[in-house]
Design an enzyme around this catalytic site. Structure first.
Site, PDB file in Angstrom:
ATOM      1  CD  GLU A   1      42.609  35.582  45.358  1.00  0.00           C
ATOM      2  OE1 GLU A   1      43.713  35.350  44.838  1.00  0.00           O
ATOM      3  OE2 GLU A   1      41.536  35.322  44.793  1.00  0.00           O
TER       4      GLU A   1
ATOM      5  CD  GLU B   1      38.843  38.378  43.120  1.00  0.00           C
ATOM      6  OE1 GLU B   1      39.335  37.493  42.403  1.00  0.00           O
ATOM      7  OE2 GLU B   1      39.521  39.195  43.776  1.00  0.00           O
TER       8      GLU B   1
HETATM    9  O1  AHR Z   1      40.027  38.501  39.130  1.00  0.00           O
HETATM   10  C1  AHR Z   1      41.338  38.199  38.787  1.00  0.00           C
HETATM   11  C2  AHR Z   1      42.225  37.827  39.979  1.00  0.00           C
HETATM   12  O2  AHR Z   1      41.758  36.630  40.524  1.00  0.00           O
HETATM   13  C3  AHR Z   1      42.200  38.800  41.149  1.00  0.00           C
HETATM   14  O3  AHR Z   1      43.139  39.801  41.014  1.00  0.00           O
HETATM   15  C4  AHR Z   1      42.570  37.921  42.302  1.00  0.00           C
HETATM   16  O4  AHR Z   1      42.058  38.378  43.520  1.00  0.00           O
HETATM   17  C5  AHR Z   1      42.060  36.552  41.903  1.00  0.00           C
HETATM   18  O5  AHR Z   1      42.986  35.574  42.121  1.00  0.00           O
END
Ligand code: AHR
Length: 508
Positions: free
Chosen positions: A193, A313
């Site tokens: 990110e 994610e």
């Molecule tokens: O999964 C939780 C968080 O969400 C992770 O650390 C991040 O990459 C995302 O914003």
């Protein structure tokens, strides 16, 4: 409730809704197998966050909780039964403030430091411990490196430490720390990110940084991890797929499902109204368009299809109200449907979506497993993953739904049925079905060209309540039940109960 009683309850649910069933037809072409559904689509994400790693999986060797070299046995056994193919570690946002040297060497000599919102990290779980877990699970490793607060040298050293053999000082250090043979790093993510917690960058700036980092990541040719670039929206995919050709095998995308669509008031994990049932499913179904939008960019910039779309994610994210640790949330039947709807979408895009990791494995967001000290409970999401195991490395089959039902509430309408079919490695043909309607069963007429189908047998996951969930006190409230049916007069019809996930093998 035991499994037998649960099975009867499920049959009761099917019977009770028999008179009110919707009808759809599904056509599968068994003679035209499509792309393979990469088993890494069923990957998991384990971040040093809340009780996701410490307590949830790692308790240390001195704990009273039965463990193997610190990893709790109950959780490892449950994960083994899930055939977890891939684990992403150590973050997430955590990765971009993680310094790998803090996590090697004697555990009692490792430093403690502070991460995120002043959370103490004891560094008991580092590289060697992670690979011990990976070995126990028989999974592949997806390591995420630190771009945000690290350096090219630090990342280069880590890759060398993990992958080099013999004649490298870092390989010798690894051997001194107890692991002579190199670790096998299947994938290596360069940052996380970068548009946000990873450093507030613009895509062009990161593309340059990525090239610099990737250039210096030293690994023996045959042990070189597949490098993944951390993406964002389609603008990021556009820049990265143009600039990083030949330097990356995948661009990541993160997409969470928030019931209300509003990050300030996300919605509850339990006790929600039907309005939040449908909005959650409608929001999760947006994954299809998101994938299509990124794939359209990739198709333009990478027609050779060398770059995959890695959804590393995804999953539900609810309000944290009263959570016992950061991002801990309960998990209900609704989460199982969310998982299954996403699996069906990923299968549909199997050519490009070759890796995904749900957030996260234990005690964080849409978890497989919840723990409370020595107690452990399996969630409906765990069962959805378990039911879909045959789809790992299966060949997708073309499937069309005719006159799909629509499930409507207020101004929101979503498809009533989601389905996916594949020829698995065991030679059998599998069909996955999701009925999104919380009140009406659906009769699915299944037609298959290229083979004759005599019946269907498998598992169904459903319950009376939309938020049915397992607790430490009642760990078997919702579990899959056996399901089977025979074709009559050469025709196969499958009754899928309301609010259900079903996976069946089609008998030929
Ligand atoms: O999964 C939780 C968080 O969400 C992770 O650390 C991040 O990459 C995302 O914003």
């Amino acid at each position: 409730m035991n499994a037998f009683k649960h099975g009867l309850a499920v049959l009761g649910l099917i019977a009770a809704s028999a008179h009110a069933a919707n009808q759809v037809s599904i056509h599968i072409d068994a003679g035209k197998p499509g792309p393979v559904i990469n088993k890494h689509v069923y990957g998991q994400f384990a971040e040093h966050l809340g009780t996701g790693v410490y307590e949830g999986m790692w308790v240390g060797t001195k704990s009273n909780i039965p463990n193997t070299r610190g990893w709790r046995n109950d959780v490892v056994d449950a994960l083994k039964a899930l055939h977890v193919p891939l684990v992403r570690w150590p973050g997430g946002c955590f990765a971009d403030s993680y310094h790998w040297r803090d996590g090697i060497g004697p555990q009692d000599k490792r430093p403690s430091n502070v991460h995120g919102s002043h959370v103490e990290e004891i560094n008991a779980v580092g590289t060697h411990e992670f690979f011990d877990l990976i070995d126990m699970l028989g999974a592949d490793a997806y390591i995420n490196g630190n771009v945000g607060s690290g350096s090219v040298q630090e990342m280069s050293d880590w890759v060398e430490y993990m992958t080099a053999d013999g004649g490298s000082p870092l390989a010798r250090l690894r051997a001194q720390n107890g692991h002579e043979k190199p670790f096998k790093v299947a994938y290596f993510g360069i940052g996380n990110e970068l548009w946000g917690c990873g450093g507030n960058m613009k895509p062009d700036y990161y593309a340059n940084l990525y090239s610099n980092y990737e250039h210096f990541l030293r690994a023996p040719q045959k042990a070189r991890p597949k490098m993944i670039a951390s993406g964002g929206d389609t603008e990021w995919t556009q820049v990265l797929s143009k600039e990083l050709k030949g330097r990356t095998i995948g661009i990541s995308v993160h997409q969470y499902t928030v019931p209300t669509g509003n990050w300030d008031v996300k919605g509850k994990a339990l006790g929600f109204e039907e309005g939040e049932w449908i909005s959650t499913l409608a929001n999760t179904l947006k994954m299809d368009q998101i994938v299509k939008d990124h794939v359209a960019v990739l198709d333009k910039n990478d027609p050779e299809k060398k770059i995959g779309l890695m959804v590393d994610e995804w999953g539900t994210w609810y309000d944290e109200a009263g959570a016992k640790s950061a991002l801990y949330q309960q998990n209900s039947l609704r989460d199982a449907l969310v998982a299954a709807l996403n699996f069906n979408i990923f299968h549909e895009h199997a050519e490009r979506v070759t890796l995904t990791t749900i957030a996260q494995m234990v005690n964080v967001l849409q978890a497989m497993i919840l723990t409370d000290k020595e107690k452990m409970v399996l969630t409906p999401t765990y069962y959805a993953f378990q039911m879909y195991v045959p789809f790992q490395d299966a060949k997708s089959l073309p499937l069309a739904i005719t006159d799909n039902t629509r499930y409507t509430l207020g101004a929101t309408t979503i498809p009533g049925v989601s389905a996916s079919a594949a020829r698995a490695k065991d030679g059998k043909m599998y069909l996955a079905l999701v009925n999104t309607d919380p009140s009406k069963a659906v009769d699915v007429a299944v037609e298959v060209t290229g083979t004759k189908v005599k019946g269907a047998a498998g598992k169904v996951l459903t319950s009376v309540a939309m938020d049915a969930h397992n607790t430490f006190e009642n760990p078997q409230v919702i579990e899959p039940a056996a399901f089977g049916t025979r074709a009559a007069d050469g025709k196969l019809s499958i009754k899928v109960p309301a609010k259900a996930v079903m996976v069946v093998a089609l008998e030929e």
